[in-house]
Scaffold this motif. Sequence first.
Motif: not given
Length: 290
Positions: A183-190, A249-256, A273-274, A280-290
Amino acid sequence: MVRYDFRPQDLRRDDLPVVDGGAAQVVFATDPSIHGVLIDGEPVWVDVVFPILHGPWGEDGTVQGLLELTGVPYVGSGVLASALCMDKITLKTVLRAADIPVAPWVHIDESRWRSQRDQVLADCRTMGPALFVKPSRAGSSMGITRVDLSTSDDAVLIAAIDKATEHDPRVIVEQAMTGAKEIECGVRHSVTRAVEASVCAEIKVRADFAFYDFDAKYVADGAELVVPADLDESISERVRNLAVRCFQAAGCEGLARVDFFITDEEIVVNEVNTMPGFTPISMYPRMWEA
């Protein structure tokens, strides 16, 4: 100290596209007043860099450090979080300290592999029967081997460790989460700097592949990508909360993108993954699109 034993050209494959070198020479200017690059010696202003690069020399803090020196803004995590999330051993140590569940692992460095080989192999066998052997600092499944100790001996495990060391002297051996959902999940700063999590997605690796390796990801149609994942709402919410906790916890910024294994008994974090994929088939944009 030599961090990697291979050169960029070692990553080239005959079955992938190649970008031919051009005539222009592009150099990052370390003079912040230039705020960009020199192209054939002429300064060119750069508003912002989007470093959509995977693996060493792109996602591991090196390019981020270069951009810090040039004074050019860039998208994504800084030097520390980029380096931390690239190093699987160190990331798991940090996540465990933050009380975030990760699969059991054994770390191997050059000194330990030379002086304590029998103990290392014994430690690995306690996590069996199935193991994943990985370079600690690599990307795109380079140098990874799945080892089934129920059908193979120590020679196979040793060969897998030696293969991983071709990419990095630091090696991690992880317990395989047999039968788990990937399972994957996208994270971002608004725009308000709040940390948000996307819907979850599932990778279903096709039967021809032992795991989601380089060929399955980039060369062949090796997996079915299910967006959103078919999970109970309570499980999805737990995954999304854990993804946010990993990001912080990892101190990420922007997106991961945070990757998980889910079984009937537990949810564990695989990696962070930072700079997730943007094809076009990558999970990150598709998860946010959904």
